[in-house]
Design a protein around this motif. Sequence first.
Motif, PDB file in Angstrom:
ATOM      1  N   GLY A 212      45.310  39.514  34.572  1.00  0.00           N
ATOM      2  CA  GLY A 212      44.170  39.867  35.400  1.00  0.00           C
ATOM      3  C   GLY A 212      42.817  39.703  34.733  1.00  0.00           C
ATOM      4  N   SER A 213      42.750  38.931  33.650  1.00  0.00           N
ATOM      5  CA  SER A 213      41.492  38.744  32.929  1.00  0.00           C
ATOM      6  C   SER A 213      40.663  37.600  33.517  1.00  0.00           C
ATOM      7  N   TYR A 214      39.432  37.470  33.000  1.00  0.00           N
ATOM      8  CA  TYR A 214      38.499  36.390  33.351  1.00  0.00           C
ATOM      9  C   TYR A 214      37.974  36.483  34.778  1.00  0.00           C
ATOM     10  N   LYS A 215      37.951  37.665  35.356  1.00  0.00           N
ATOM     11  CA  LYS A 215      37.484  37.817  36.740  1.00  0.00           C
ATOM     12  C   LYS A 215      36.057  37.304  36.929  1.00  0.00           C
ATOM     13  N   GLU A 216      35.207  37.452  35.895  1.00  0.00           N
ATOM     14  CA  GLU A 216      33.813  37.025  36.011  1.00  0.00           C
ATOM     15  C   GLU A 216      33.684  35.509  36.171  1.00  0.00           C
ATOM     16  N   LEU A 217      34.707  34.780  35.761  1.00  0.00           N
ATOM     17  CA  LEU A 217      34.631  33.319  35.764  1.00  0.00           C
ATOM     18  C   LEU A 217      35.311  32.679  36.967  1.00  0.00           C
ATOM     19  N   LEU A 218      36.028  33.468  37.755  1.00  0.00           N
ATOM     20  CA  LEU A 218      36.835  32.909  38.838  1.00  0.00           C
ATOM     21  C   LEU A 218      36.008  32.656  40.093  1.00  0.00           C
ATOM     22  N   ASN A 219      36.517  31.749  40.943  1.00  0.00           N
ATOM     23  CA  ASN A 219      35.913  31.537  42.263  1.00  0.00           C
ATOM     24  C   ASN A 219      36.984  31.680  43.344  1.00  0.00           C
ATOM     25  N   ASP A 220      36.601  31.455  44.593  1.00  0.00           N
ATOM     26  CA  ASP A 220      37.533  31.689  45.709  1.00  0.00           C
ATOM     27  C   ASP A 220      38.771  30.806  45.629  1.00  0.00           C
ATOM     28  N   LYS A 221      38.616  29.574  45.168  1.00  0.00           N
ATOM     29  CA  LYS A 221      39.757  28.655  45.090  1.00  0.00           C
ATOM     30  C   LYS A 221      40.821  29.163  44.130  1.00  0.00           C
ATOM     31  N   ASP A 222      40.388  29.919  43.139  1.00  0.00           N
ATOM     32  CA  ASP A 222      41.339  30.397  42.134  1.00  0.00           C
ATOM     33  C   ASP A 222      42.321  31.417  42.695  1.00  0.00           C
ATOM     34  N   GLU A 223      41.980  32.066  43.798  1.00  0.00           N
ATOM     35  CA  GLU A 223      42.938  32.969  44.444  1.00  0.00           C
ATOM     36  C   GLU A 223      44.109  32.177  45.015  1.00  0.00           C
ATOM     37  N   GLU A 224      43.814  30.990  45.561  1.00  0.00           N
ATOM     38  CA  GLU A 224      44.885  30.097  46.012  1.00  0.00           C
ATOM     39  C   GLU A 224      45.732  29.645  44.831  1.00  0.00           C
ATOM     40  N   TYR A 225      45.067  29.307  43.738  1.00  0.00           N
ATOM     41  CA  TYR A 225      45.792  28.904  42.527  1.00  0.00           C
ATOM     42  C   TYR A 225      46.741  30.012  42.069  1.00  0.00           C
ATOM     43  N   LEU A 226      46.282  31.250  42.137  1.00  0.00           N
ATOM     44  CA  LEU A 226      47.082  32.371  41.679  1.00  0.00           C
ATOM     45  C   LEU A 226      48.370  32.488  42.479  1.00  0.00           C
ATOM     46  N   GLN A 227      48.286  32.305  43.786  1.00  0.00           N
ATOM     47  CA  GLN A 227      49.487  32.376  44.624  1.00  0.00           C
ATOM     48  C   GLN A 227      50.447  31.234  44.299  1.00  0.00           C
ATOM     49  N   ILE A 228      49.896  30.057  44.035  1.00  0.00           N
ATOM     50  CA  ILE A 228      50.725  28.898  43.656  1.00  0.00           C
ATOM     51  C   ILE A 228      51.470  29.174  42.348  1.00  0.00           C
ATOM     52  N   ILE A 229      50.754  29.725  41.371  1.00  0.00           N
ATOM     53  CA  ILE A 229      51.360  29.989  40.065  1.00  0.00           C
ATOM     54  C   ILE A 229      52.396  31.102  40.151  1.00  0.00           C
ATOM     55  N   LYS A 230      52.120  32.131  40.914  1.00  0.00           N
ATOM     56  CA  LYS A 230      53.091  33.223  41.035  1.00  0.00           C
ATOM     57  C   LYS A 230      54.379  32.738  41.694  1.00  0.00           C
ATOM     58  N   ASP A 231      54.251  31.819  42.640  1.00  0.00           N
ATOM     59  CA  ASP A 231      55.430  31.224  43.273  1.00  0.00           C
ATOM     60  C   ASP A 231      56.221  30.426  42.247  1.00  0.00           C
ATOM     61  N   PHE A 232      55.524  29.585  41.503  1.00  0.00           N
ATOM     62  CA  PHE A 232      56.203  28.744  40.514  1.00  0.00           C
ATOM     63  C   PHE A 232      56.800  29.571  39.374  1.00  0.00           C
ATOM     64  N   ASN A 233      56.110  30.629  38.995  1.00  0.00           N
ATOM     65  CA  ASN A 233      56.524  31.403  37.836  1.00  0.00           C
ATOM     66  C   ASN A 233      57.896  32.040  38.000  1.00  0.00           C
ATOM     67  N   ARG A 234      58.295  32.278  39.239  1.00  0.00           N
ATOM     68  CA  ARG A 234      59.630  32.833  39.467  1.00  0.00           C
ATOM     69  C   ARG A 234      60.700  31.905  38.913  1.00  0.00           C
ATOM     70  N   TYR A 235      60.430  30.623  38.963  1.00  0.00           N
ATOM     71  CA  TYR A 235      61.399  29.631  38.493  1.00  0.00           C
ATOM     72  C   TYR A 235      61.187  29.276  37.021  1.00  0.00           C
ATOM     73  N   ASP A 236      59.937  29.374  36.559  1.00  0.00           N
ATOM     74  CA  ASP A 236      59.644  29.062  35.167  1.00  0.00           C
ATOM     75  C   ASP A 236      60.190  30.151  34.254  1.00  0.00           C
ATOM     76  N   LEU A 237      60.057  31.406  34.669  1.00  0.00           N
ATOM     77  CA  LEU A 237      60.410  32.523  33.801  1.00  0.00           C
ATOM     78  C   LEU A 237      61.803  33.071  34.056  1.00  0.00           C
ATOM     79  N   TYR A 238      62.128  33.319  35.317  1.00  0.00           N
ATOM     80  CA  TYR A 238      63.328  34.105  35.609  1.00  0.00           C
ATOM     81  C   TYR A 238      64.605  33.284  35.740  1.00  0.00           C
TER      82      TYR A 238
END
Length: 269
Positions: A212-238
């Motif tokens: 949850g770091s770097y909030k000061e540097l993020l923009n609206d598009k990065d919220e979409e990126y976050l959902q993409i990464i959380k989806d992928f991370n289920r397969y990368d990590l678990y």
Amino acid sequence: MEKTFRNYEAVDVKAAVKEHYRKMRKNQTVEYVRSMHDKYLNFDKPMPLFEAMAHLNKLIDVSDPDLDLPNVQHLIQSAEAIREDNRPDWMQLTGLIHDLGKVMFMWGSDEDGTSQDEQWGTVGDVFVVGCALPDSCVYPEFNKLNPDMQDPRYNTTTGIYEEGCGLDNLTLAWGHDEYLYRVLANHKENKLPPEAMVMIRYHSFYPWHSGGSYKELLNDKDEEYLQIIKDFNRYDLYTKSQKIYDLEDVIDYYKPIADKYLGTGPIYW
């Protein structure tokens, strides 16, 4: 009992993992990252995709507290889990190749952390260079070792960046994510969708997507990126396990997908 992943404080975590992160935090400065861009982003080494994958049979990721198998096994495990869930073929391919930037050890050196023995410039959770290191980094006690944290240009919350500039305008610590992303961005036959490129570029950026770091540097598009990464991370990590695959056994399935999205010629590394 459910397996716990990414427990860096467990008593059985190898000393090598902690030492890896100490070196990474100490050495990954703005100047170092710029030098790695100069060294590696020339795209002058042609190598077919599956030849690159085969080289990862020789590499064990020293930063991973969960798995001590050659890295090609993690790639196949990720891809097969995505395939089993009937996700799109481009995502299956992304799972298969997301760590392929680690092939830089073929041209690496101990001195800059990109060799088989010294991996602090290749693997591990990445962070932003050019601004303050957050406590969400693994082993935050090592943050103070980074020379940039004594430089007033680089040790503030935003550092050299504009507030709200967005992830795509940040410079991350050098490693396999950025290397593969840049290689594929340069690859003229690359037809992977933007979501795949986000998965490749940011999957190791844990201080952002999990801390949850770097909030000061993020923009609206990065919220979409976050959902993409959380989806992928289920397969990368678990999906990490001790199950062993043979690369030759899965090539027949994945090669037509690779040809579809990356073409049939070599990739220039």
